[in-house]
Design an enzyme around this catalytic site. Structure first.
Site, PDB file in Angstrom:
ATOM      1  N   ASP A  64     -22.971  86.282  21.674  1.00 58.97           N
ATOM      2  CA  ASP A  64     -23.602  85.542  20.454  1.00 58.97           C
ATOM      3  C   ASP A  64     -22.789  84.420  20.210  1.00 58.97           C
ATOM      4  O   ASP A  64     -21.672  84.478  20.184  1.00 58.97           O
ATOM      5  CB  ASP A  64     -23.630  86.641  19.239  1.00 58.97           C
ATOM      6  CG  ASP A  64     -24.300  85.824  18.084  1.00 58.97           C
ATOM      7  OD1 ASP A  64     -25.538  85.627  18.104  1.00 58.97           O
ATOM      8  OD2 ASP A  64     -23.626  85.777  16.823  1.00 58.97           O
ATOM      9  N   ARG A 105     -24.216  89.949  26.339  1.00 58.93           N
ATOM     10  CA  ARG A 105     -25.077  88.671  25.771  1.00 58.93           C
ATOM     11  C   ARG A 105     -23.821  88.379  24.609  1.00 58.93           C
ATOM     12  O   ARG A 105     -23.800  88.933  23.737  1.00 58.93           O
ATOM     13  CB  ARG A 105     -26.328  88.895  25.149  1.00 58.93           C
ATOM     14  CG  ARG A 105     -27.048  87.621  24.681  1.00 58.93           C
ATOM     15  CD  ARG A 105     -27.147  87.527  23.055  1.00 58.93           C
ATOM     16  NE  ARG A 105     -27.889  86.525  22.681  1.00 58.93           N
ATOM     17  CZ  ARG A 105     -27.441  86.018  21.118  1.00 58.93           C
ATOM     18  NH1 ARG A 105     -26.941  86.766  20.366  1.00 58.93           N
ATOM     19  NH2 ARG A 105     -28.373  85.273  20.723  1.00 58.93           N
ATOM     20  N   HIS A 113     -19.851  78.376  19.283  1.00 60.59           N
ATOM     21  CA  HIS A 113     -18.875  78.254  17.936  1.00 60.59           C
ATOM     22  C   HIS A 113     -17.593  78.683  18.641  1.00 60.59           C
ATOM     23  O   HIS A 113     -16.640  79.198  17.459  1.00 60.59           O
ATOM     24  CB  HIS A 113     -19.528  79.174  16.935  1.00 60.59           C
ATOM     25  CG  HIS A 113     -20.811  78.416  16.690  1.00 60.59           C
ATOM     26  ND1 HIS A 113     -20.921  77.189  15.997  1.00 60.59           N
ATOM     27  CD2 HIS A 113     -22.040  78.901  17.083  1.00 60.59           C
ATOM     28  CE1 HIS A 113     -22.283  77.000  15.735  1.00 60.59           C
ATOM     29  NE2 HIS A 113     -22.952  77.758  16.533  1.00 60.59           N
ATOM     30  N   GLU A 165     -24.681  82.891  24.657  1.00 62.39           N
ATOM     31  CA  GLU A 165     -25.713  82.016  23.942  1.00 62.39           C
ATOM     32  C   GLU A 165     -25.114  80.743  23.636  1.00 62.39           C
ATOM     33  O   GLU A 165     -24.229  80.479  22.557  1.00 62.39           O
ATOM     34  CB  GLU A 165     -26.227  82.781  22.583  1.00 62.39           C
ATOM     35  CG  GLU A 165     -27.307  82.139  21.938  1.00 62.39           C
ATOM     36  CD  GLU A 165     -27.219  81.936  20.404  1.00 62.39           C
ATOM     37  OE1 GLU A 165     -26.190  82.244  20.092  1.00 62.39           O
ATOM     38  OE2 GLU A 165     -28.096  81.506  19.975  1.00 62.39           O
TER      39      GLU A 165
HETATM   40  C1  ARE Z   1     -28.417  84.382   7.464  1.00 67.05           C
HETATM   41  C2  ARE Z   1     -29.270  83.667   6.481  1.00 67.05           C
HETATM   42  C3  ARE Z   1     -28.370  82.199   6.174  1.00 67.05           C
HETATM   43  C4  ARE Z   1     -27.207  82.535   5.416  1.00 67.05           C
HETATM   44  C5  ARE Z   1     -26.486  83.566   6.470  1.00 67.05           C
HETATM   45  C6  ARE Z   1     -25.153  84.099   5.762  1.00 67.05           C
HETATM   46  O1  ARE Z   1     -30.306  83.068   7.346  1.00 67.05           O
HETATM   47  O2  ARE Z   1     -29.253  81.395   5.484  1.00 67.05           O
HETATM   48  O3  ARE Z   1     -26.450  81.512   5.247  1.00 67.05           O
HETATM   49  O4  ARE Z   1     -27.075  84.663   6.894  1.00 67.05           O
HETATM   50  O5  ARE Z   1     -25.665  84.735   4.650  1.00 67.05           O
HETATM   51  C7  ARE Z   1     -28.943  85.078  12.603  1.00 67.05           C
HETATM   52  C8  ARE Z   1     -30.134  84.454  11.891  1.00 67.05           C
HETATM   53  C9  ARE Z   1     -29.466  83.561  10.602  1.00 67.05           C
HETATM   54  C10 ARE Z   1     -28.593  84.632   9.821  1.00 67.05           C
HETATM   55  C11 ARE Z   1     -27.487  85.115  10.648  1.00 67.05           C
HETATM   56  C12 ARE Z   1     -26.565  86.004   9.802  1.00 67.05           C
HETATM   57  O6  ARE Z   1     -30.694  83.457  12.642  1.00 67.05           O
HETATM   58  O7  ARE Z   1     -30.573  83.125   9.797  1.00 67.05           O
HETATM   59  O8  ARE Z   1     -28.144  83.744   8.759  1.00 67.05           O
HETATM   60  O9  ARE Z   1     -28.197  85.818  11.637  1.00 67.05           O
HETATM   61  O10 ARE Z   1     -27.097  87.099   9.313  1.00 67.05           O
HETATM   62  C13 ARE Z   1     -27.213  78.150  15.720  1.00 67.05           C
HETATM   63  C14 ARE Z   1     -26.140  78.642  16.604  1.00 67.05           C
HETATM   64  C15 ARE Z   1     -26.539  80.014  17.264  1.00 67.05           C
HETATM   65  C16 ARE Z   1     -27.547  80.870  16.271  1.00 67.05           C
HETATM   66  C17 ARE Z   1     -28.778  80.043  15.731  1.00 67.05           C
HETATM   67  C18 ARE Z   1     -29.771  80.952  15.023  1.00 67.05           C
HETATM   68  O11 ARE Z   1     -25.499  77.989  17.363  1.00 67.05           O
HETATM   69  O12 ARE Z   1     -25.693  80.823  17.729  1.00 67.05           O
HETATM   70  O13 ARE Z   1     -28.338  79.036  15.096  1.00 67.05           O
HETATM   71  N1  ARE Z   1     -28.114  82.091  17.289  1.00 67.05           N
HETATM   72  C19 ARE Z   1     -27.225  83.252  17.137  1.00 67.05           C
HETATM   73  C20 ARE Z   1     -28.314  84.453  17.161  1.00 67.05           C
HETATM   74  C21 ARE Z   1     -28.900  84.585  15.556  1.00 67.05           C
HETATM   75  C22 ARE Z   1     -27.688  84.761  14.621  1.00 67.05           C
HETATM   76  C23 ARE Z   1     -26.514  84.132  14.795  1.00 67.05           C
HETATM   77  C24 ARE Z   1     -26.181  83.461  15.898  1.00 67.05           C
HETATM   78  C25 ARE Z   1     -25.374  84.212  13.743  1.00 67.05           C
HETATM   79  O14 ARE Z   1     -29.283  84.365  18.037  1.00 67.05           O
HETATM   80  O15 ARE Z   1     -29.840  85.449  15.480  1.00 67.05           O
HETATM   81  O16 ARE Z   1     -28.299  84.226  13.297  1.00 67.05           O
HETATM   82  O17 ARE Z   1     -24.643  85.406  14.338  1.00 67.05           O
HETATM   83  C26 ARE Z   1     -29.595  73.374  17.161  1.00 67.05           C
HETATM   84  C27 ARE Z   1     -28.153  73.852  17.499  1.00 67.05           C
HETATM   85  C28 ARE Z   1     -27.794  75.226  17.544  1.00 67.05           C
HETATM   86  C29 ARE Z   1     -28.355  76.012  16.458  1.00 67.05           C
HETATM   87  C30 ARE Z   1     -29.860  75.612  16.186  1.00 67.05           C
HETATM   88  C31 ARE Z   1     -30.412  76.237  15.084  1.00 67.05           C
HETATM   89  O18 ARE Z   1     -30.436  73.548  17.996  1.00 67.05           O
HETATM   90  O19 ARE Z   1     -27.983  73.276  18.707  1.00 67.05           O
HETATM   91  O20 ARE Z   1     -26.610  75.420  18.016  1.00 67.05           O
HETATM   92  O21 ARE Z   1     -28.233  77.393  16.724  1.00 67.05           O
HETATM   93  O22 ARE Z   1     -30.020  74.491  15.897  1.00 67.05           O
HETATM   94  O23 ARE Z   1     -29.482  76.144  13.667  1.00 67.05           O
HETATM   95 CA    CA Z   2     -15.816  79.989  15.481  1.00 70.85          CA
END
Ligand code: ARE
Ligand code: CA
Length: 497
Positions: free
Chosen positions: A196, A194, A200, A232
């Site tokens: 992540d 999967r 991006h 994702e």
């Molecule tokens: C955390 C804190 C942040 C802080 C950061 C750095 O919450 O406030 O700035 O750390 O210190 C997960 C959590 C995040 C966390 C991150 C790192 O959800 O809160 O940040 O881990 O620890 C976008 C991305 C998509 C992502 C989602 C959540 O495009 O890829 O946001 N999902 C994956 C994973 C997450 C993970 C990450 C990515 C990072 O499943 O669990 O984040 O590795 C619209 C847009 C989407 C966007 C969505 C939400 O729909 O189209 O693209 O998704 O809004 O923002």
């Molecule tokens: Ca990138």
């Protein structure tokens, strides 16, 4: 890379979110193998930043600091043991790989495996990665190096997402380190990944990386098997980046599916179950073979991804069972079930302030083992939705019906539906609440007695729940009260008495 390479063409996997490797290995042997689960998506296995403010959030695992297999779920040996024991049970392992970035900017320390890192100086000796291995601010083009505008495709790919250091995937050296990491997992015996935050990363960079991945380990897979890829990419339409840019590389996570299920089962905006007959491509979702679908994810169950308040989770247990049963019975896409842990929500200003709370852990932050009680359900904070009877049994339904199409669709033009999978399975769902589903319906099945797998099981030649008698003409009289605990009936060729 669209094929999940499950054993015996099994049709569904489960995301054992934050589970320890030792517990997953045991679950493969005692439950997932016997009940026909095709595989497990595991949390990121790479060493991550230890975050103490807030205290050990689940999302610290999305901030890698090296590609060593050492996390709160276990170490390298534990991971190898899990993959081997699960493969022995015909249960595959799919690793959640975080390759778009390393940890958030600022600060330094040691990761869960003890490797040092310094995010201020972009120094990750555990890989090693240095300043040349991250996209520089100039390429990104924003003042703070972070994504500011999702409609600017350059920013989405080359800036920092939520201030996480963005790896320079155009660099052959960086690609090499990622390929080495993924090939190491393949050598251990995983079936795929999967990926992540795929949105991006440039499709071209991902193609270069995936193209260098080894074939799957022939100790468990036919020779020439290419790793399964599920990227994702959150795409609800309306953004500059579309999931179709990635579907030539593998499947994408189809977030519209879970959002629509939640909307329809909650009857929001007058939506009705009867509309589900056409869910899938006709609703603008990805093609069947390009999609991975789910009711909720670790993000959307806590408001972190996409889908907002529509998303159904374990907290809405009745509707959750109904939505999962529909997803498992309906012939669209590859299915991933969520398996969660409990946390107390703290709603304030329309947000759960406790959305960061990590897995059940002891005083020093070690993830707790999963304990299974004598009724077969989990305790000490683990929810184990995958062990709930309707969810568990509908996995077998999906396996029995694999390759058979939708037939005998019936609905009351509102919130009662029923359909078959040719002569392999039949399900009826009553979401009216106020009145019963009371009708004689065509099941498509051969005549005889079948055990309803929602209310019970076929065991020792009898049904522990309801018995459904199908007549010579394939029809049966279905009665489902609106206020039934779980208002569904499901029977299949494997539950015939
Ligand atoms: C955390 C804190 C942040 C802080 C950061 C750095 O919450 O406030 O700035 O750390 O210190 C997960 C959590 C995040 C966390 C991150 C790192 O959800 O809160 O940040 O881990 O620890 C976008 C991305 C998509 C992502 C989602 C959540 O495009 O890829 O946001 N999902 C994956 C994973 C997450 C993970 C990450 C990515 C990072 O499943 O669990 O984040 O590795 C619209 C847009 C989407 C966007 C969505 C939400 O729909 O189209 O693209 O998704 O809004 O923002
Ligand atoms: Ca990138």
């Amino acid at each position: 890379q669209h094929a999940p390479h499950t054993a015996d063409n099994k049709q569904a996997i489960v995301h054992l979110f934050e589970w320890r490797w030792a517990d997953i290995a045991a679950e493969c042997e005692t439950f997932l193998g016997p009940y026909g689960f095709g595989g497990v998506q595991v949390s990121p296995p790479t060493e991550n930043r230890v975050i103490t403010s807030p205290n050990r959030p689940w999302w610290e695992r999305y901030q890698p600091i090296s590609y060593r297999l050492n996390t709160r779920s276990g170490n390298d040996e534990d991971f190898k043991d899990m993959v081997h024991r699960c493969n022995q049970q015909g249960v595959r392992i799919y690793a959640d790989v975080v390759i778009n970035h390393m940890c958030a900017d600022g600060g330094s320390g040691n990761g869960t495996g003890g490797s040092h890192f310094n995010a201020d100086s972009l120094d990750f000796p555990g890989v090693p990665f240095g300043t040349d291995d991250f996209t520089d601010c100039g390429t990104c083009g924003t003042s703070d190096c972070s994504i500011q505008n999702y409609s600017d495709v350059n920013q989405v790919r080359n800036c920092r997402w939520a201030s996480k250091l963005d790896s320079k995937l155009s660099s052959d050296y960086v690609r090499g380190k990622i390929v080495d990491y993924m090939n190491y997992l393949i050598s251990i015996g995983v079936a795929g990944f999967r990926v992540d935050a795929a949105k991006h990363m440039l499709p071209g960079d991902l193609a270069a990386i995936f193209g260098r991945l080894s074939d799957l380990n022939t100790a468990y897979f036919p020779s020439g098997s290419r790793p399964f890829i599920a990227m994702e990419v959150i795409d609800l339409g309306g953004e500059a980046i579309s999931s179709s840019e990635y579907t030539h590389l593998g499947r994408i996570t189809e977030f519209r599916y879970g959002m629509q299920l939640g909307t329809l089962f909650r009857k929001q905006y007058g939506q009705k179950l009867a509309y589900l007959q056409f869910i899938g491509e006709t609703w603008g979702m990805q093609w069947d073979n390009n999609a991975l679908v789910f009711v909720d994810t670790h993000d959307t169950q806590r408001g972190h991804g996409a889908g907002g308040q529509a998303i159904l989770t374990f907290r809405d247990s009745k509707l959750y069972k109904m939505a999962n049963a529909f997803m498992l019975a309906f012939p669209y896409a590859f299915v991933r079930m969520m398996s969660s842990y409990y946390w107390d929500q703290w709603w304030e200003d329309w947000r759960d302030k406790n959305d960061w709370i990590g897995p059940p852990a002891d005083g020093s932050g070690n993830t707790m083992g999963v304990s299974i009680n004598n009724k077969g359900s989990c305790s000490n904070g683990w929810i184990c939705e995958h062990r709930w009877r309707p969810n568990r049994n509908m996995v077998m339904f999906r396996n029995v019906a694999a390759g058979y199409g939708l037939s005998n669709w019936w609905d009351n033009r509102s919130n009662q539906i029923a359909f078959s999978r040719e002569d392999r399975g039949f399900i009826a769902i009553n979401n009216e609440v106020w009145w019963a589903l009371d009708a004689t319906l065509q099941t498509g099945l051969s005549s005889g007695d079948y055990c309803d797998v929602i209310s019970g099981d076929l065991s020792n030649g009898g049904c522990t729940g309801k018995t459904i008698t199908v007549g010579g003409d394939g029809r049966t009289h279905i009665y489902i009260a609106g206020d039934d605990e779980v208002p569904m009936i499901a029977i299949h060729a494997g539950s015939k008495v």
